[in-house]
Design a protein around this motif. Structure first.
Motif, PDB file in Angstrom:
ATOM      1  N   GLU A  95     -52.937 -33.209 -42.395  1.00 10.60           N
ATOM      2  CA  GLU A  95     -51.680 -33.293 -41.651  1.00 10.60           C
ATOM      3  C   GLU A  95     -50.571 -33.951 -42.447  1.00 10.60           C
ATOM      4  O   GLU A  95     -49.427 -33.546 -42.380  1.00 10.60           O
ATOM      5  N   PRO A 151     -50.277 -31.385 -33.594  1.00  9.89           N
ATOM      6  CA  PRO A 151     -51.117 -32.306 -34.379  1.00  9.89           C
ATOM      7  C   PRO A 151     -52.425 -32.654 -33.665  1.00  9.89           C
ATOM      8  O   PRO A 151     -52.518 -32.579 -32.435  1.00  9.89           O
ATOM      9  N   GLN A 172     -57.582 -30.604 -41.118  1.00 10.06           N
ATOM     10  CA  GLN A 172     -57.627 -30.310 -39.690  1.00 10.06           C
ATOM     11  C   GLN A 172     -57.133 -28.892 -39.441  1.00 10.06           C
ATOM     12  O   GLN A 172     -56.308 -28.378 -40.195  1.00 10.06           O
ATOM     13  N   GLY A 177     -54.821 -26.350 -38.276  1.00 12.39           N
ATOM     14  CA  GLY A 177     -53.392 -26.471 -38.039  1.00 12.39           C
ATOM     15  C   GLY A 177     -52.747 -25.231 -37.475  1.00 12.39           C
ATOM     16  O   GLY A 177     -51.606 -25.264 -37.029  1.00 12.39           O
TER      17      GLY A 177
END
Length: 130
Positions: free
Chosen positions: A11, A47, A74, A76
């Motif tokens: 992120e 997020p 992560q 996204g």
């Protein structure tokens, strides 16, 4: 065949300016794929702080904040595309801007005939719990 292209990155890897450029480039790619009849959908995700995970154990839901996996990268966003084969899906995934700073996972989509069709006798009519 349909392929889900799952976009992973850290992120913090994106500045606001880089993220906006990525979105613009991704929209151009989506438009090009749409013109070729290959675009089925795409979207960035909020997020991971906004994520909620649900697991059912012994018939009871366990709800926790955050993603299922604790990893640096992560999930996204995603693209859902139509491609002739895995090689064409790889070529499309390589054009997704986030592939330059993260990872794009390619997953063939299993198509179950009638799964979401509306009408008498369909799963949508019967309900998921029956």
């Amino acid at each position: 065949m349909k392929y889900m292209l799952l976009i992973y990155s850290e992120e913090g890897a994106w500045t606001d300016e880089a993220r906006e450029h990525c979105y613009e480039e991704s929209m151009r790619l989506g438009q090009e794929l749409r013109e070729k009849g290959q675009y089925l959908g795409s979207s960035p995700l909020e997020p991971v702080a906004s994520a909620t995970s649900v697991r059912v154990r012994e018939g009871k839901p366990l709800v926790t904040d955050g993603p299922f996996a604790e990893t640096r990268e992560q999930l996204g966003g995603f693209f859902l595309v139509e491609a002739r084969d895995r090689d064409e899906a790889i070529a499309i995934a390589g054009r997704i801007p986030a592939a330059r700073v993260g990872t794009v996972e390619i997953r063939p989509v299993t198509e179950l005939p009638g799964l979401f069709e509306l009408g008498e006798g369909s799963l949508a009519q019967r309900g998921a719990g029956e």
